[in-house]
Motif scaffolding. Structure first.
Motif, PDB file in Angstrom:
ATOM      1  N   ARG A  35      -1.362   8.779   4.179  1.00 25.13           N
ATOM      2  CA  ARG A  35      -1.664  10.183   3.883  1.00 25.13           C
ATOM      3  C   ARG A  35      -3.096  10.329   3.362  1.00 25.13           C
ATOM      4  O   ARG A  35      -3.840  11.212   3.788  1.00 25.13           O
ATOM      5  CB  ARG A  35      -0.667  10.727   2.867  1.00 25.13           C
ATOM      6  CG  ARG A  35      -0.895  12.169   2.487  1.00 25.13           C
ATOM      7  CD  ARG A  35       0.245  12.709   1.664  1.00 25.13           C
ATOM      8  NE  ARG A  35       1.483  12.812   2.425  1.00 25.13           N
ATOM      9  CZ  ARG A  35       1.759  13.779   3.288  1.00 25.13           C
ATOM     10  NH1 ARG A  35       0.875  14.732   3.496  1.00 25.13           N
ATOM     11  NH2 ARG A  35       2.892  13.807   3.935  1.00 25.13           N
ATOM     12  N   VAL A  36      -3.505   9.443   2.458  1.00 22.89           N
ATOM     13  CA  VAL A  36      -4.866   9.493   1.910  1.00 22.89           C
ATOM     14  C   VAL A  36      -5.887   9.240   3.019  1.00 22.89           C
ATOM     15  O   VAL A  36      -6.906   9.933   3.108  1.00 22.89           O
ATOM     16  CB  VAL A  36      -5.035   8.483   0.752  1.00 22.89           C
ATOM     17  CG1 VAL A  36      -6.493   8.338   0.344  1.00 22.89           C
ATOM     18  CG2 VAL A  36      -4.189   8.903  -0.436  1.00 22.89           C
ATOM     19  N   ARG A  79       7.633   2.641   4.385  1.00 28.83           N
ATOM     20  CA  ARG A  79       7.515   3.760   3.451  1.00 28.83           C
ATOM     21  C   ARG A  79       6.520   3.492   2.332  1.00 28.83           C
ATOM     22  O   ARG A  79       5.858   4.400   1.863  1.00 28.83           O
ATOM     23  CB  ARG A  79       8.873   4.095   2.849  1.00 28.83           C
ATOM     24  CG  ARG A  79       9.789   4.795   3.796  1.00 28.83           C
ATOM     25  CD  ARG A  79      10.991   5.329   3.033  1.00 28.83           C
ATOM     26  NE  ARG A  79      11.904   6.001   3.900  1.00 28.83           N
ATOM     27  CZ  ARG A  79      11.845   7.298   4.159  1.00 28.83           C
ATOM     28  NH1 ARG A  79      10.908   8.022   3.625  1.00 28.83           N
ATOM     29  NH2 ARG A  79      12.719   7.850   4.960  1.00 28.83           N
ATOM     30  N   GLU A  80       6.432   2.248   1.884  1.00 30.79           N
ATOM     31  CA  GLU A  80       5.539   1.955   0.761  1.00 30.79           C
ATOM     32  C   GLU A  80       4.065   2.144   1.103  1.00 30.79           C
ATOM     33  O   GLU A  80       3.224   2.187   0.214  1.00 30.79           O
ATOM     34  CB  GLU A  80       5.772   0.544   0.200  1.00 30.79           C
ATOM     35  CG  GLU A  80       5.541  -0.568   1.191  1.00 30.79           C
ATOM     36  CD  GLU A  80       6.789  -1.006   1.943  1.00 30.79           C
ATOM     37  OE1 GLU A  80       6.768  -2.097   2.509  1.00 30.79           O
ATOM     38  OE2 GLU A  80       7.780  -0.250   1.974  1.00 30.79           O
ATOM     39  N   TYR A  81       3.747   2.306   2.382  1.00 30.31           N
ATOM     40  CA  TYR A  81       2.364   2.531   2.804  1.00 30.31           C
ATOM     41  C   TYR A  81       2.101   3.978   3.209  1.00 30.31           C
ATOM     42  O   TYR A  81       0.994   4.325   3.593  1.00 30.31           O
ATOM     43  CB  TYR A  81       2.001   1.612   3.971  1.00 30.31           C
ATOM     44  CG  TYR A  81       1.804   0.181   3.552  1.00 30.31           C
ATOM     45  CD1 TYR A  81       0.573  -0.267   3.099  1.00 30.31           C
ATOM     46  CD2 TYR A  81       2.858  -0.727   3.600  1.00 30.31           C
ATOM     47  CE1 TYR A  81       0.393  -1.580   2.711  1.00 30.31           C
ATOM     48  CE2 TYR A  81       2.685  -2.043   3.212  1.00 30.31           C
ATOM     49  CZ  TYR A  81       1.451  -2.457   2.776  1.00 30.31           C
ATOM     50  OH  TYR A  81       1.276  -3.756   2.386  1.00 30.31           O
ATOM     51  N   GLU A  82       3.109   4.827   3.125  1.00 25.09           N
ATOM     52  CA  GLU A  82       2.919   6.210   3.574  1.00 25.09           C
ATOM     53  C   GLU A  82       1.900   6.969   2.732  1.00 25.09           C
ATOM     54  O   GLU A  82       1.164   7.799   3.256  1.00 25.09           O
ATOM     55  CB  GLU A  82       4.257   6.936   3.639  1.00 25.09           C
ATOM     56  CG  GLU A  82       5.036   6.511   4.869  1.00 25.09           C
ATOM     57  CD  GLU A  82       6.179   7.439   5.204  1.00 25.09           C
ATOM     58  OE1 GLU A  82       6.070   8.654   4.952  1.00 25.09           O
ATOM     59  OE2 GLU A  82       7.184   6.934   5.730  1.00 25.09           O
ATOM     60  N   MET A  83       1.828   6.708   1.426  1.00 24.82           N
ATOM     61  CA  MET A  83       0.830   7.387   0.596  1.00 24.82           C
ATOM     62  C   MET A  83      -0.575   6.968   1.019  1.00 24.82           C
ATOM     63  O   MET A  83      -1.477   7.797   1.105  1.00 24.82           O
ATOM     64  CB  MET A  83       1.059   7.080  -0.882  1.00 24.82           C
ATOM     65  CG  MET A  83       0.040   7.763  -1.787  1.00 24.82           C
ATOM     66  SD  MET A  83      -0.067   9.556  -1.605  1.00 24.82           S
ATOM     67  CE  MET A  83       1.345  10.064  -2.532  1.00 24.82           C
ATOM     68  N   GLN A  84      -0.769   5.683   1.311  1.00 23.40           N
ATOM     69  CA  GLN A  84      -2.081   5.222   1.773  1.00 23.40           C
ATOM     70  C   GLN A  84      -2.432   5.848   3.121  1.00 23.40           C
ATOM     71  O   GLN A  84      -3.579   6.203   3.364  1.00 23.40           O
ATOM     72  CB  GLN A  84      -2.104   3.704   1.870  1.00 23.40           C
ATOM     73  CG  GLN A  84      -2.027   3.017   0.529  1.00 23.40           C
ATOM     74  CD  GLN A  84      -2.029   1.510   0.667  1.00 23.40           C
ATOM     75  OE1 GLN A  84      -2.499   0.960   1.651  1.00 23.40           O
ATOM     76  NE2 GLN A  84      -1.489   0.843  -0.334  1.00 23.40           N
ATOM     77  N   ARG A 134      -1.818  10.155  -7.148  1.00 22.11           N
ATOM     78  CA  ARG A 134      -1.159  11.455  -7.333  1.00 22.11           C
ATOM     79  C   ARG A 134       0.336  11.316  -7.369  1.00 22.11           C
ATOM     80  O   ARG A 134       0.959  10.537  -6.801  1.00 22.11           O
ATOM     81  CB  ARG A 134      -1.500  12.401  -6.190  1.00 22.11           C
ATOM     82  CG  ARG A 134      -2.813  13.067  -6.392  1.00 22.11           C
ATOM     83  CD  ARG A 134      -2.979  14.154  -5.400  1.00 22.11           C
ATOM     84  NE  ARG A 134      -4.284  13.951  -4.789  1.00 22.11           N
ATOM     85  CZ  ARG A 134      -4.671  14.463  -3.667  1.00 22.11           C
ATOM     86  NH1 ARG A 134      -3.875  15.211  -2.982  1.00 22.11           N
ATOM     87  NH2 ARG A 134      -5.853  14.257  -3.201  1.00 22.11           N
ATOM     88  N   GLY A 191      -6.194  10.251  -4.685  1.00 22.70           N
ATOM     89  CA  GLY A 191      -5.024  10.579  -3.858  1.00 22.70           C
ATOM     90  C   GLY A 191      -3.929   9.532  -3.953  1.00 22.70           C
ATOM     91  O   GLY A 191      -2.752   9.852  -3.900  1.00 22.70           O
ATOM     92  N   VAL A 192      -4.302   8.277  -4.094  1.00 20.69           N
ATOM     93  CA  VAL A 192      -3.321   7.203  -4.204  1.00 20.69           C
ATOM     94  C   VAL A 192      -2.505   7.346  -5.486  1.00 20.69           C
ATOM     95  O   VAL A 192      -1.315   7.084  -5.531  1.00 20.69           O
ATOM     96  CB  VAL A 192      -4.010   5.814  -4.160  1.00 20.69           C
ATOM     97  CG1 VAL A 192      -3.044   4.710  -4.522  1.00 20.69           C
ATOM     98  CG2 VAL A 192      -4.588   5.574  -2.782  1.00 20.69           C
TER      99      VAL A 192
END
Length: 117
Positions: A79-80, A72-77, A117, A114-115
């Motif tokens: 997504r970007v 989960r901690e890499y999901e934003m990366q 946000r 994006g990271v």
């Protein structure tokens, strides 16, 4: 499928398997450059999320999903990276996708924004 991920209809694990399959299946390297930002996140986040297995009937590998979820901690990366790939028209929207406006620096700055946000 990448658009469905951004819309929340597809889980990260499916993106990982689909992108990795497309990336490693691309023998002519036509889509590899476009998918590279996503592959970099996958390799950094969870190198064992997909497994390569020998293909019994042909040369190459079969790509299967490993039994563990994408961290989960890499999901934003992730997504970007998907947003960057879709913005460049690489790998996700098909042959007629429009190129991104701006240059390399603009894409990098957009990814960094994006990271945070």
């Amino acid at each position: 499928m990448l658009e469905a991920y951004l819309a929340g209809r597809v889980k990260a694990e499916r993106v990982v398997v689909e992108v990795a399959s497309a990336y490693y299946r691309d023998e002519r390297r036509e889509k590899r450059d476009g998918l590279r930002p996503i592959i970099e996140v996958i390799e950094r986040a969870a190198p064992g999320v997909v497994e390569l297995a020998g293909a019994p009937n042909r040369p190459g590998f079969l790509i299967t999903a490993a039994e563990r979820p994408f961290p989960r901690e890499y999901e934003m990366q992730l997504r970007v990276a998907v947003e960057v790939v879709l913005g460049e028209g690489g790998g996700g929207k098909g042959e007629g996708a429009a190129p991104a406006h701006g240059g390399f620096l603009s894409r990098v700055l957009a990814a960094i924004r994006g990271v945070f946000r």
